[in-house]
Write a protein that holds these residues in place. Structure first.
Motif, mmCIF file in Angstrom:
data_model
loop_
_atom_site.group_PDB
_atom_site.id
_atom_site.type_symbol
_atom_site.label_atom_id
_atom_site.label_comp_id
_atom_site.label_asym_id
_atom_site.label_seq_id
_atom_site.Cartn_x
_atom_site.Cartn_y
_atom_site.Cartn_z
ATOM 1 N N LEU A 159 0.985 -1.158 0.017
ATOM 2 C CA LEU A 159 0.145 0.017 0.078
ATOM 3 C C LEU A 159 0.782 1.220 -0.048
ATOM 4 O O LEU A 159 0.635 2.199 -0.521
ATOM 5 N N GLY A 160 1.924 1.338 0.897
ATOM 6 C CA GLY A 160 2.932 2.423 0.772
ATOM 7 C C GLY A 160 3.503 2.570 -0.306
ATOM 8 O O GLY A 160 3.836 3.632 -0.794
ATOM 9 N N ALA A 161 4.048 1.470 -0.913
ATOM 10 C CA ALA A 161 4.736 1.500 -2.295
ATOM 11 C C ALA A 161 4.077 1.850 -3.303
ATOM 12 O O ALA A 161 4.442 2.708 -4.290
ATOM 13 N N ALA A 162 2.748 1.675 -3.274
ATOM 14 C CA ALA A 162 1.976 1.927 -4.557
ATOM 15 C C ALA A 162 1.316 3.273 -4.523
ATOM 16 O O ALA A 162 0.886 3.804 -5.548
ATOM 17 N N LEU A 163 1.135 3.996 -3.190
ATOM 18 C CA LEU A 163 0.425 5.080 -3.125
ATOM 19 C C LEU A 163 1.064 6.298 -4.013
ATOM 20 O O LEU A 163 0.247 6.913 -4.888
ATOM 21 N N LEU A 164 2.334 6.588 -3.785
ATOM 22 C CA LEU A 164 2.832 7.582 -4.632
ATOM 23 C C LEU A 164 2.934 7.489 -6.071
ATOM 24 O O LEU A 164 2.448 8.553 -7.019
ATOM 25 N N PRO A 165 2.926 6.490 -6.663
ATOM 26 C CA PRO A 165 3.004 6.101 -7.987
ATOM 27 C C PRO A 165 1.748 6.343 -8.639
ATOM 28 O O PRO A 165 1.340 6.919 -9.564
ATOM 29 N N LEU A 166 0.563 5.818 -7.949
ATOM 30 C CA LEU A 166 -0.913 5.966 -8.431
ATOM 31 C C LEU A 166 -1.148 7.490 -8.059
ATOM 32 O O LEU A 166 -2.244 7.950 -9.112
ATOM 33 N N VAL A 167 -0.637 8.185 -7.491
ATOM 34 C CA VAL A 167 -1.211 9.663 -7.219
ATOM 35 C C VAL A 167 -0.201 10.190 -8.396
ATOM 36 O O VAL A 167 -0.988 11.019 -9.089
#
Length: 317
Positions: free
Chosen positions: A132-140
């Protein structure tokens, strides 16, 4: 949405503070809930370290205020790099600083059944919370959500909340030990921390090397000609993200290493007590010295062990 701002200089950065009312309200509410939890523990006859309260307020909640109301918050929708710094630190540093204040321990003391909830256990499972933490910024950054966040005040505040909450789901259980599987021992947490640091570096690398420019038209429109080009701004911000992603994990890893040392000492103390008990029982039964207390070179089959046993049994020869 913010109006036109002056160019960001060193002098301007020091004085560019802006009051963010939603963030301030959130900080006050969280602080009040924390103090109520401490009060309940003390009233029931327990104790709570003053240093934990100080760390939670000064470092934890203080970092939220600095990141959102200093120049990083004032210019976060005008330049890319301040927003990059703010997002990385809200995700990876603020939750760690809050965790040093012991919020998970405080919650457990006041509400012992909270950690047994299925949803919480799923969200705080190391693989889930780390992804969740690793995916959040790329998704943003690589979806239309980023431009929407820049243009909408509500989404702008919501993203800040998302970053802190996702960071807390990973760091709070990892640093407190609550709601984690038994196999997630301190050594395993250290390994997970290293892996998480590698995953956190990916957004910075992708942004630095991206041929396209994120929200270029938006940034040109709000700066009115001053500052770096959107591409320069983005590459600089990506480099900062990469650097911070590796640096902000150090407090977490330091905490895990301390936990590892303490766990080893506690385990060694238990083993020592058990061995002392076994020795006492064997001696009381008339045995000279339990074989399990002897070094391997005296107990393993072979010429060396035979020689030591002969010397022990016949000390005068």
């Amino acid at each position: 949405m913010q109006g036109e701002l002056e160019p960001l200089t060193v002098g301007r950065a020091l004085g560019a503070w802006t009051l963010d009312v939603p963030v301030l309200i959130g900080v006050l509410v969280v602080g009040a809930v924390y103090l109520l939890g401490v009060r309940r523990v003390v009233r029931r006859g327990g104790s709570w370290p003053v240093w934990r309260t100080a760390v939670f307020f000064v470092a934890g909640l203080g970092s939220v205020v600095v990141l959102t109301m200093s120049c990083l918050g004032t210019y976060d929708r005008v330049l890319f790099w301040p927003y990059a710094v703010q997002n990385v630190l809200l995700l990876a540093l603020t939750p760690v600083l809050l965790a040093f204040g012991g919020p998970m321990q405080l919650i457990t003391l006041n509400f012992p059944s909270v950690g047994s909830g299925r949803l919480l256990r799923v969200l705080t499972f190391p693989a889930v919370s780390s992804l969740l933490g690793a995916a959040l910024l790329p998704l943003v950054y690589f979806t239309p959500y980023y431009l929407a966040v820049l243009q909408n005040d509500v989404l702008h505040e919501l993203l800040r909340l998302q970053l802190v909450l996702v960071g807390c789901l990973f760091f709070w259980p990892m640093m407190g030990g609550e709601s984690l599987p038994e196999w997630c021992t301190p050594p395993v947490r250290v390994a997970i921390g290293f892996l998480d640091g590698l995953l956190d570096a990916l957004p910075g690398i992708l942004i630095m090397t991206s041929p396209g420019v994120l929200a270029a038209g938006y940034y040109l429109s709000v700066r009115h000609g001053w500052g770096p080009t959107p591409h320069q701004d983005q590459r600089f911000g990506g480099g900062i993200m990469l650097t911070l992603a590796e640096m902000v994990g150090l407090p977490f890893l330091a905490g895990q290493l301390v936990s590892w040392v303490r766990a080893d000492r506690a385990e060694a103390a238990v083993v020592d007590r058990r061995l002392d008990q076994v020795v006492a029982e064997r001696v009381a039964a008339g045995e000279r010295e339990p074989e399990l207390m002897r070094p391997w070179w005296e107990t393993e089959p072979g010429q060396l062990a035979d020689r030591f046993r002969a010397q022990r049994d016949n000390p005068d020869e």
